[in-house]
Scaffold this motif. Structure first.
Motif, mmCIF file in Angstrom:
data_model
loop_
_atom_site.group_PDB
_atom_site.id
_atom_site.type_symbol
_atom_site.label_atom_id
_atom_site.label_comp_id
_atom_site.label_asym_id
_atom_site.label_seq_id
_atom_site.Cartn_x
_atom_site.Cartn_y
_atom_site.Cartn_z
ATOM 1 N N VAL A 74 5.417 1.116 4.412
ATOM 2 C CA VAL A 74 4.570 1.758 5.421
ATOM 3 C C VAL A 74 3.505 2.624 4.750
ATOM 4 O O VAL A 74 2.335 2.631 5.176
ATOM 5 C CB VAL A 74 5.430 2.595 6.400
ATOM 6 N N LEU A 75 3.874 3.330 3.704
ATOM 7 C CA LEU A 75 2.891 4.129 2.967
ATOM 8 C C LEU A 75 1.835 3.242 2.317
ATOM 9 O O LEU A 75 0.650 3.608 2.266
ATOM 10 C CB LEU A 75 3.584 4.994 1.917
ATOM 11 N N ALA A 76 2.238 2.085 1.837
ATOM 12 C CA ALA A 76 1.273 1.154 1.257
ATOM 13 C C ALA A 76 0.315 0.638 2.324
ATOM 14 O O ALA A 76 -0.890 0.536 2.087
ATOM 15 C CB ALA A 76 2.000 -0.006 0.580
ATOM 16 N N PHE A 77 0.848 0.317 3.533
ATOM 17 C CA PHE A 77 -0.018 -0.099 4.625
ATOM 18 C C PHE A 77 -1.006 1.016 4.992
ATOM 19 O O PHE A 77 -2.182 0.749 5.249
ATOM 20 C CB PHE A 77 0.791 -0.480 5.865
ATOM 21 N N ALA A 78 -0.527 2.257 5.011
ATOM 22 C CA ALA A 78 -1.408 3.386 5.314
ATOM 23 C C ALA A 78 -2.506 3.507 4.257
ATOM 24 O O ALA A 78 -3.665 3.797 4.581
ATOM 25 C CB ALA A 78 -0.597 4.675 5.398
ATOM 26 N N SER A 79 -2.152 3.274 3.007
ATOM 27 C CA SER A 79 -3.138 3.311 1.934
ATOM 28 C C SER A 79 -4.172 2.204 2.100
ATOM 29 O O SER A 79 -5.373 2.424 1.857
ATOM 30 C CB SER A 79 -2.428 3.168 0.585
ATOM 31 N N ILE A 80 -3.726 1.027 2.522
ATOM 32 C CA ILE A 80 -4.658 -0.078 2.760
ATOM 33 C C ILE A 80 -5.645 0.289 3.855
ATOM 34 O O ILE A 80 -6.859 0.109 3.699
ATOM 35 C CB ILE A 80 -3.884 -1.366 3.117
ATOM 36 N N SER A 88 -16.370 2.342 -3.686
ATOM 37 C CA SER A 88 -15.967 1.086 -3.082
ATOM 38 C C SER A 88 -15.134 0.250 -4.062
ATOM 39 O O SER A 88 -14.192 -0.424 -3.654
ATOM 40 C CB SER A 88 -17.194 0.301 -2.628
ATOM 41 N N GLN A 89 -15.462 0.310 -5.327
ATOM 42 C CA GLN A 89 -14.688 -0.407 -6.336
ATOM 43 C C GLN A 89 -13.273 0.160 -6.422
ATOM 44 O O GLN A 89 -12.299 -0.591 -6.475
ATOM 45 C CB GLN A 89 -15.363 -0.313 -7.700
ATOM 46 N N ILE A 90 -13.158 1.472 -6.417
ATOM 47 C CA ILE A 90 -11.847 2.108 -6.465
ATOM 48 C C ILE A 90 -11.042 1.756 -5.218
ATOM 49 O O ILE A 90 -9.844 1.465 -5.298
ATOM 50 C CB ILE A 90 -12.003 3.642 -6.599
ATOM 51 N N ALA A 91 -11.692 1.726 -4.064
ATOM 52 C CA ALA A 91 -11.011 1.360 -2.827
ATOM 53 C C ALA A 91 -10.531 -0.088 -2.863
ATOM 54 O O ALA A 91 -9.415 -0.393 -2.434
ATOM 55 C CB ALA A 91 -11.935 1.584 -1.634
ATOM 56 N N ALA A 92 -11.343 -0.988 -3.395
ATOM 57 C CA ALA A 92 -10.958 -2.398 -3.476
ATOM 58 C C ALA A 92 -9.758 -2.581 -4.403
ATOM 59 O O ALA A 92 -8.814 -3.317 -4.077
ATOM 60 C CB ALA A 92 -12.138 -3.245 -3.951
ATOM 61 N N ILE A 93 -9.770 -1.913 -5.528
ATOM 62 C CA ILE A 93 -8.641 -1.995 -6.465
ATOM 63 C C ILE A 93 -7.390 -1.395 -5.833
ATOM 64 O O ILE A 93 -6.285 -1.934 -5.972
ATOM 65 C CB ILE A 93 -8.995 -1.304 -7.790
ATOM 66 N N ALA A 128 -3.777 -3.190 -5.116
ATOM 67 C CA ALA A 128 -2.522 -2.605 -5.611
ATOM 68 C C ALA A 128 -1.539 -2.372 -4.466
ATOM 69 O O ALA A 128 -0.338 -2.642 -4.606
ATOM 70 C CB ALA A 128 -2.814 -1.296 -6.337
ATOM 71 N N ALA A 129 -2.033 -1.890 -3.336
ATOM 72 C CA ALA A 129 -1.158 -1.647 -2.188
ATOM 73 C C ALA A 129 -0.605 -2.960 -1.626
ATOM 74 O O ALA A 129 0.552 -3.017 -1.192
ATOM 75 C CB ALA A 129 -1.911 -0.872 -1.114
ATOM 76 N N LEU A 130 -1.414 -4.017 -1.647
ATOM 77 C CA LEU A 130 -0.913 -5.323 -1.212
ATOM 78 C C LEU A 130 0.213 -5.804 -2.132
ATOM 79 O O LEU A 130 1.195 -6.388 -1.655
ATOM 80 C CB LEU A 130 -2.049 -6.339 -1.180
ATOM 81 N N CYS A 131 0.074 -5.555 -3.418
ATOM 82 C CA CYS A 131 1.140 -5.910 -4.354
ATOM 83 C C CYS A 131 2.422 -5.142 -4.047
ATOM 84 O O CYS A 131 3.521 -5.700 -4.092
ATOM 85 C CB CYS A 131 0.708 -5.627 -5.795
ATOM 86 N N VAL A 132 2.283 -3.878 -3.704
ATOM 87 C CA VAL A 132 3.447 -3.060 -3.356
ATOM 88 C C VAL A 132 4.130 -3.609 -2.108
ATOM 89 O O VAL A 132 5.360 -3.704 -2.052
ATOM 90 C CB VAL A 132 3.044 -1.579 -3.165
ATOM 91 N N VAL A 133 3.345 -3.979 -1.105
ATOM 92 C CA VAL A 133 3.917 -4.527 0.127
ATOM 93 C C VAL A 133 4.677 -5.815 -0.172
ATOM 94 O O VAL A 133 5.799 -6.019 0.317
ATOM 95 C CB VAL A 133 2.809 -4.768 1.177
#
Length: 66
Positions: free
Chosen positions: A10-16, A33-38, A42-47
């Motif tokens: 859930v925290l990873a989804f919130a980060s996304i 924007s680059q930092i947000a994309a990375i 990373a959050a998708l990998c966590v999910v």
């Protein structure tokens, strides 16, 4: 332990969601924007990893040491 996996997911989804709002679609790979994309990647990998852990835990409960 099972609830920890769900909380982390859930925290990873919130980060996304948070990082989607920081994306500048005209310049995806520049500045914040680059930092947000990375961070989204990373959050998708966590999910995905948390999903694998939950499935692994269910398999272990079903076929584990009985």
């Amino acid at each position: 332990m099972k609830y920890a996996f769900y909380i982390i997911a859930v925290l990873a989804f919130a980060s996304i969601v948070f990082n989607i709002f920081k994306l500048d679609f005209n310049h995806i790979l520049r500045g914040d924007s680059q930092i947000a994309a990375i961070s989204i990647i990373a959050a998708l990998c966590v999910v995905i990893l948390m999903g694998i852990m939950v499935v692994s835990k269910k398999i272990n409960e079903k076929y584990g040491d009985h």
